[in-house]
Write a protein that holds these residues in place. Structure first.
Motif, PDB file in Angstrom:
ATOM      1  N   GLY A  96       0.602  -1.251  -0.004  1.00 52.37           N
ATOM      2  CA  GLY A  96      -0.527   0.217   0.098  1.00 52.37           C
ATOM      3  C   GLY A  96       0.415   1.299  -0.076  1.00 52.37           C
ATOM      4  N   VAL A  97       1.785   1.386   0.832  1.00 48.37           N
ATOM      5  CA  VAL A  97       2.906   2.537   1.032  1.00 48.37           C
ATOM      6  C   VAL A  97       3.391   2.758  -0.307  1.00 48.37           C
ATOM      7  N   ALA A  98       3.947   1.524  -1.114  1.00 48.65           N
ATOM      8  CA  ALA A  98       4.978   1.746  -2.378  1.00 48.65           C
ATOM      9  C   ALA A  98       3.800   2.389  -3.418  1.00 48.65           C
ATOM     10  N   GLN A  99       2.212   2.072  -3.343  1.00 51.34           N
ATOM     11  CA  GLN A  99       1.232   2.040  -4.187  1.00 51.34           C
ATOM     12  C   GLN A  99       0.864   4.027  -4.171  1.00 51.34           C
ATOM     13  N   ALA A 100       0.793   4.591  -3.506  1.00 52.70           N
ATOM     14  CA  ALA A 100       0.447   5.047  -2.045  1.00 52.70           C
ATOM     15  C   ALA A 100       1.189   6.534  -3.402  1.00 52.70           C
ATOM     16  N   ALA A 101       2.409   5.960  -3.255  1.00 50.12           N
ATOM     17  CA  ALA A 101       3.795   6.863  -3.066  1.00 50.12           C
ATOM     18  C   ALA A 101       4.030   7.492  -4.904  1.00 50.12           C
ATOM     19  N   ALA A 102       3.710   5.720  -5.220  1.00 47.85           N
ATOM     20  CA  ALA A 102       3.542   6.159  -6.856  1.00 47.85           C
ATOM     21  C   ALA A 102       2.916   7.131  -7.532  1.00 47.85           C
ATOM     22  N   ALA A 103       1.567   6.813  -6.925  1.00 47.57           N
ATOM     23  CA  ALA A 103       0.305   7.513  -7.175  1.00 47.57           C
ATOM     24  C   ALA A 103       0.278   8.883  -6.587  1.00 47.57           C
ATOM     25  N   LEU A 104       1.062   9.720  -5.853  1.00 43.97           N
ATOM     26  CA  LEU A 104       0.795  10.900  -5.289  1.00 43.97           C
ATOM     27  C   LEU A 104       2.453  11.049  -6.433  1.00 43.97           C
ATOM     28  N   ALA A 105       3.046  10.729  -6.347  1.00 39.76           N
ATOM     29  CA  ALA A 105       4.379  11.668  -7.204  1.00 39.76           C
ATOM     30  C   ALA A 105       3.890  11.805  -8.746  1.00 39.76           C
TER      31      ALA A 105
END
Length: 324
Positions: free
Chosen positions: A45-54
């Motif tokens: 979840g954290v990796a996906q969120a970071a990618a989507a935010l960036a």
């Protein structure tokens, strides 16, 4: 003003090469929020969120949910703080017990899931607010934990739960509650009765969603995504509904989940999903918001996730999603 947001879920099995396209398109189409999931054993979840935010500029990104059973509270807070520091005002973090079957697979199911989650939520929220945090509990023990650069915009921490005791815990220990699908006005009312919020408390509702010019076609698209809700874990969602007994009887009489989904009356599908024509879907979203939902998160279904995303975005046009 009471915020009434409409978000969309990023499918857990979305092919990796479509991730960027999907996130950018969700933002361009006007969705308020994009929610990523951490289901075993798909993607973190954290990796996906970071990618989507960036990849995006405006859309708020939620993680729903991180299983507390496999995480250290201080490190959960540090990850959330990093996202909030890099992308202020755009992060929601959902935390839950974790599905028992998955947690058992990895040897992490606690003796007291409720105690574990409560300690985790309280510790994460305390660390995110800044300052030195100590905790001495059954599952969470912290000694002078103090973020070097606490976020100026503290991310909201929501509890992803469904049972009465866990909902009450969410009311005490979280900034909001994530309700898994299916979400109906009746279920929202029952959940809020247990949550009993005494301060601002967000309700995020996951909803299977399918929109088509033909209501029958939309229902046919949604049915396979509703097959699972006849299983025991979902009974708390069904119990408040006037057709609960008939629902249980149909599932008991159905040889398989697929048979059950196919046999559900149209009227049930209309209650258990955001489904039908654009006007039907807008009406259903409005009823959920009137019941107390803050964000309705549409879960796209069908063979092509990008086509489903485009179709669901039709509900956003022609009217404000925020009301007094």
């Amino acid at each position: 003003m009471t915020e009434r947001a409409v978000g969309v879920m990023l499918p857990r099995d979305l092919p990796a090469h479509l991730f960027r396209t999907y996130a950018l398109r969700a933002e361009a189409l006007g969705f308020d929020e994009l929610w990523v999931v951490e289901d075993c054993f798909f993607r973190g979840g954290v990796a996906q969120a970071a990618a989507a935010l960036a990849m995006t500029e405006r859309i708020r990104v939620g993680i729903g949910i991180l299983p507390a059973a496999v995480r250290n509270a201080a490190f959960t807070a540090m990850e959330a703080a990093t996202l909030a520091e890099l992308f202020p005002g755009r992060v929601d973090v959902g935390i839950g017990h974790g599905m028992r079957g998955w947690m058992t697979q990895v040897g992490a199911w606690p003796a007291s899931p409720l105690t574990m989650l409560g300690e985790h939520l309280e510790a994460v929220r305390a660390v995110l607010r800044g300052g030195s945090v100590d905790a001495e509990g059954r599952y969470v023990n912290l000694d002078a934990i103090d973020l070097n650069t606490p976020p100026s915009s503290v991310p909201r921490v929501l509890a992803g739960v469904r049972g009465p005791k866990s909902l009450a815990l969410a009311g005490r220990c979280a900034d909001g509650t994530i309700l898994a699908e299916p979400v109906t006005p009746e279920y929202v009312a029952e959940a809020l009765r247990h949550i009993a919020p005494t301060r601002e408390h967000r309700i995020v509702a996951y909803c299977v969603a399918a929109v088509d010019d033909s209501a029958d076609a939309a229902r046919d698209t949604a049915r396979p995504a509703l097959e699972w809700i006849g299983e025991p874990d979902w009974d708390v969602h069904i119990a408040p509904l006037p057709f609960a007994d008939e629902f249980r009887a149909l599932r008991k009489a159905s040889p398989s989940r697929a048979d059950f989904g196919a046999a559900m009356p149209d009227a049930w599908v209309d209650q258990l999903a955001v489904v039908g024509t654009v006007d039907d879907a807008r009406t259903r979203i409005g009823r959920l918001h009137d019941a107390g939902v803050t964000t309705t998160v549409l879960m796209p279904v069908g063979p092509d996730p990008l086509v489903a995303l485009e179709t669901l975005a039709r509900v956003l046009r022609g009217g404000s999603r925020r009301a007094a």
